[in-house]
Motif scaffolding. Structure first.
Motif, PDB file in Angstrom:
ATOM      1  N   SER A  72     -13.926  25.037   6.900  1.00 21.79           N
ATOM      2  CA  SER A  72     -12.468  24.496   6.780  1.00 21.79           C
ATOM      3  C   SER A  72     -12.245  23.461   7.721  1.00 21.79           C
ATOM      4  CB  SER A  72     -11.481  25.610   7.421  1.00 21.79           C
ATOM      5  OG  SER A  72     -10.324  25.307   7.655  1.00 21.79           O
ATOM      6  N   ASP A  73     -13.119  23.282   8.957  1.00 16.71           N
ATOM      7  CA  ASP A  73     -13.253  22.129   9.856  1.00 16.71           C
ATOM      8  C   ASP A  73     -13.714  20.927   8.985  1.00 16.71           C
ATOM      9  OD1 ASP A  73     -14.296  24.128  12.633  1.00 16.71           O
ATOM     10  OD2 ASP A  73     -12.046  23.906  11.914  1.00 16.71           O
ATOM     11  N   ILE A  74     -14.931  21.307   8.408  1.00 12.38           N
ATOM     12  CA  ILE A  74     -15.355  20.159   7.472  1.00 12.38           C
ATOM     13  C   ILE A  74     -14.398  19.318   6.474  1.00 12.38           C
ATOM     14  CG2 ILE A  74     -17.152  19.506   6.053  1.00 12.38           C
ATOM     15  CD1 ILE A  74     -19.003  21.131   7.307  1.00 12.38           C
ATOM     16  N   GLU A  75     -13.686  20.413   5.923  1.00 10.80           N
ATOM     17  CA  GLU A  75     -12.564  19.811   4.808  1.00 10.80           C
ATOM     18  C   GLU A  75     -11.546  19.157   5.530  1.00 10.80           C
ATOM     19  OE1 GLU A  75     -14.678  20.865   1.686  1.00 10.80           O
ATOM     20  OE2 GLU A  75     -12.648  19.992   1.430  1.00 10.80           O
ATOM     21  N   GLU A  76     -10.973  19.365   6.791  1.00 16.86           N
ATOM     22  CA  GLU A  76     -10.104  19.011   7.585  1.00 16.86           C
ATOM     23  C   GLU A  76     -10.542  17.562   8.030  1.00 16.86           C
ATOM     24  OE1 GLU A  76      -7.376  19.498  11.438  1.00 16.86           O
ATOM     25  OE2 GLU A  76      -8.696  21.000  10.811  1.00 16.86           O
ATOM     26  N   LEU A  77     -11.849  17.432   8.330  1.00 15.05           N
ATOM     27  CA  LEU A  77     -12.394  15.865   8.681  1.00 15.05           C
ATOM     28  C   LEU A  77     -12.501  15.131   7.520  1.00 15.05           C
ATOM     29  CD1 LEU A  77     -15.097  17.164  11.292  1.00 15.05           C
ATOM     30  CD2 LEU A  77     -13.060  15.557  11.571  1.00 15.05           C
ATOM     31  N   LYS A  78     -12.821  15.631   6.302  1.00 16.07           N
ATOM     32  CA  LYS A  78     -13.064  14.974   5.273  1.00 16.07           C
ATOM     33  C   LYS A  78     -11.714  14.140   4.832  1.00 16.07           C
ATOM     34  CE  LYS A  78     -16.665  17.097   2.497  1.00 16.07           C
ATOM     35  NZ  LYS A  78     -16.912  18.256   1.334  1.00 16.07           N
ATOM     36  N   ASP A  79     -10.515  15.018   5.149  1.00 17.93           N
ATOM     37  CA  ASP A  79      -9.390  14.446   4.799  1.00 17.93           C
ATOM     38  C   ASP A  79      -9.123  13.270   5.857  1.00 17.93           C
ATOM     39  OD1 ASP A  79      -8.796  16.283   2.842  1.00 17.93           O
ATOM     40  OD2 ASP A  79      -7.877  17.747   3.909  1.00 17.93           O
TER      41      ASP A  79
ATOM     42  N   GLU B 124      -2.615   9.876  -4.555  1.00 20.48           N
ATOM     43  CA  GLU B 124      -1.903  10.700  -3.689  1.00 20.48           C
ATOM     44  C   GLU B 124      -0.524  10.942  -3.526  1.00 20.48           C
ATOM     45  OE1 GLU B 124      -3.761   8.342  -2.934  1.00 20.48           O
ATOM     46  OE2 GLU B 124      -5.667   9.149  -2.499  1.00 20.48           O
ATOM     47  N   PRO B 125       0.102  11.745  -3.028  1.00 24.73           N
ATOM     48  CA  PRO B 125       1.647  11.975  -3.171  1.00 24.73           C
ATOM     49  C   PRO B 125       2.533  10.542  -2.404  1.00 24.73           C
ATOM     50  CG  PRO B 125       0.673  14.033  -2.598  1.00 24.73           C
ATOM     51  CD  PRO B 125      -0.468  13.043  -2.703  1.00 24.73           C
ATOM     52  N   GLU B 126       3.593  10.409  -2.711  1.00 29.70           N
ATOM     53  CA  GLU B 126       4.330   9.171  -2.153  1.00 29.70           C
ATOM     54  C   GLU B 126       4.584   9.420  -0.535  1.00 29.70           C
ATOM     55  OE1 GLU B 126       8.021   8.853  -4.062  1.00 29.70           O
ATOM     56  OE2 GLU B 126       7.217   8.167  -6.105  1.00 29.70           O
ATOM     57  N   GLU B 127       4.618  10.716  -0.005  1.00 28.33           N
ATOM     58  CA  GLU B 127       4.805  10.903   1.374  1.00 28.33           C
ATOM     59  C   GLU B 127       3.511  10.581   1.895  1.00 28.33           C
ATOM     60  OE1 GLU B 127       5.236  13.055  -0.980  1.00 28.33           O
ATOM     61  OE2 GLU B 127       7.398  13.756  -1.192  1.00 28.33           O
ATOM     62  N   TYR B 128       2.310  10.809   1.350  1.00 22.65           N
ATOM     63  CA  TYR B 128       0.976  10.646   1.842  1.00 22.65           C
ATOM     64  C   TYR B 128       0.877   8.949   2.147  1.00 22.65           C
ATOM     65  CZ  TYR B 128      -4.135  10.163   2.651  1.00 22.65           C
ATOM     66  OH  TYR B 128      -5.222   9.827   3.053  1.00 22.65           O
ATOM     67  N   LEU B 129       1.344   8.272   0.853  1.00 26.72           N
ATOM     68  CA  LEU B 129       1.213   6.731   0.849  1.00 26.72           C
ATOM     69  C   LEU B 129       1.943   6.172   2.113  1.00 26.72           C
ATOM     70  CD1 LEU B 129       1.091   6.231  -2.919  1.00 26.72           C
ATOM     71  CD2 LEU B 129      -0.875   6.168  -1.217  1.00 26.72           C
ATOM     72  N   PHE B 130       3.190   6.668   2.002  1.00 32.46           N
ATOM     73  CA  PHE B 130       4.254   6.293   3.156  1.00 32.46           C
ATOM     74  C   PHE B 130       3.709   6.415   4.527  1.00 32.46           C
ATOM     75  CE2 PHE B 130       7.905   6.584   0.068  1.00 32.46           C
ATOM     76  CZ  PHE B 130       8.404   5.134   0.265  1.00 32.46           C
ATOM     77  N   SER B 131       3.089   7.759   4.796  1.00 30.81           N
ATOM     78  CA  SER B 131       2.527   7.894   6.018  1.00 30.81           C
ATOM     79  C   SER B 131       1.368   7.006   6.551  1.00 30.81           C
ATOM     80  CB  SER B 131       2.000   9.434   6.350  1.00 30.81           C
ATOM     81  OG  SER B 131       0.719   9.540   5.123  1.00 30.81           O
ATOM     82  N   ILE B 132       0.631   6.677   5.428  1.00 31.21           N
ATOM     83  CA  ILE B 132      -0.289   5.622   5.613  1.00 31.21           C
ATOM     84  C   ILE B 132       0.094   4.405   6.203  1.00 31.21           C
ATOM     85  CG2 ILE B 132      -2.222   4.132   4.485  1.00 31.21           C
ATOM     86  CD1 ILE B 132      -2.877   6.402   2.862  1.00 31.21           C
ATOM     87  N   GLY B 133       1.327   3.732   5.304  1.00 33.19           N
ATOM     88  CA  GLY B 133       1.998   2.536   5.702  1.00 33.19           C
ATOM     89  C   GLY B 133       2.407   2.498   7.196  1.00 33.19           C
ATOM     90  N   ASN B 134       3.239   3.673   7.432  1.00 33.15           N
ATOM     91  CA  ASN B 134       3.971   3.812   8.863  1.00 33.15           C
ATOM     92  C   ASN B 134       2.985   4.029  10.045  1.00 33.15           C
ATOM     93  OD1 ASN B 134       6.281   3.902   7.510  1.00 33.15           O
ATOM     94  ND2 ASN B 134       6.398   6.156   7.214  1.00 33.15           N
TER      95      ASN B 134
END
Length: 205
Positions: A167-174, A21-31
């Motif tokens: 679209s809702d399902i894809e959002e929930l998958k994320d 995943e992008p670095e911003e995504y990894l940062f958001s997980i840690g934060n």
């Protein structure tokens, strides 16, 4: 493609997160995890780092389970519009075939009618019968056209509904993926905290 690697601090301890995943995504997980633990520690000063981490893991797992239930519910709800859409498509195709068949027949009758016009006086009665038949077919064509128009509108409406559900399902998958990644990180942190506490205990002994 190489994996991204970022350093994040969770409750004052630095961790290295890696992933596609992008670095911003990894940062958001840690934060996100860091914020969760700090909120728990602020809300109850009696919590230790280990207990706060465990409670954060439980809260995130609870959110994940709820998202999974919501995901399953949306999957079930989206099935019915798809089935109805398929039924309407089959009916639409059947009516369209009927429309084409009647249209072809009507064209033939119109052609026949044009030919008969050259001998109107001789075949006047036959012409009148054919004209009545043409009118009948025109009425049927008009009725079928109205049905096709109605079905087209219903088909478009159902397609929009299905697209929204997907679209809702894809959002929930994320969201599910984010929750699962957070749980993995928290399990690792909890294990490290437990190992650290054991080590500290033995050192005091």
């Amino acid at each position: 493609m190489g994996k991204n690697k970022v350093n994040v601090k969770i409750n004052g301890i630095e961790y290295t997160l890696t992933g596609n995943e992008p670095e911003e995504y990894l940062f958001s997980i840690g934060n996100f995890v860091d914020k969760k633990i700090k909120e728990i520690l602020r809300s109850n000063l009696n919590h230790s780092n280990t207990s706060a981490t465990a409670l954060a893991a439980i809260l995130i797992a609870d959110e994940l389970f709820k998202l999974r239930r919501e995901f399953e519910t949306l999957k079930q709800v989206s099935v019915e519009p798809k089935i109805k859409l398929e039924e309407l498509e089959r009916e639409y195709e059947k009516l369209f075939e009927m429309y084409n068949s009647i249209s072809d027949e009507n064209n033939k009758l119109r052609q026949e009618n044009q030919e008969l016009l050259t001998t109107v006086e001789e075949f006047k009665s036959h012409y009148q019968e054919v004209s009545m038949t043409v009118d009948t077919y025109n009425e049927q064509l008009d009725a079928l056209q109205r049905q096709i128009d109605d079905l087209t509108l219903q088909k478009q409406s159902l397609e929009n509904e299905v697209n929204q559900k997907e679209s809702d399902i894809e959002e929930l998958k994320d969201k599910l993926l984010e929750g699962e990644i957070e749980i993995v990180r928290l399990k690792k942190e909890l294990k490290e905290a437990r190992d650290f506490n054991k080590k500290s205990f033995y050192n005091r002994g």
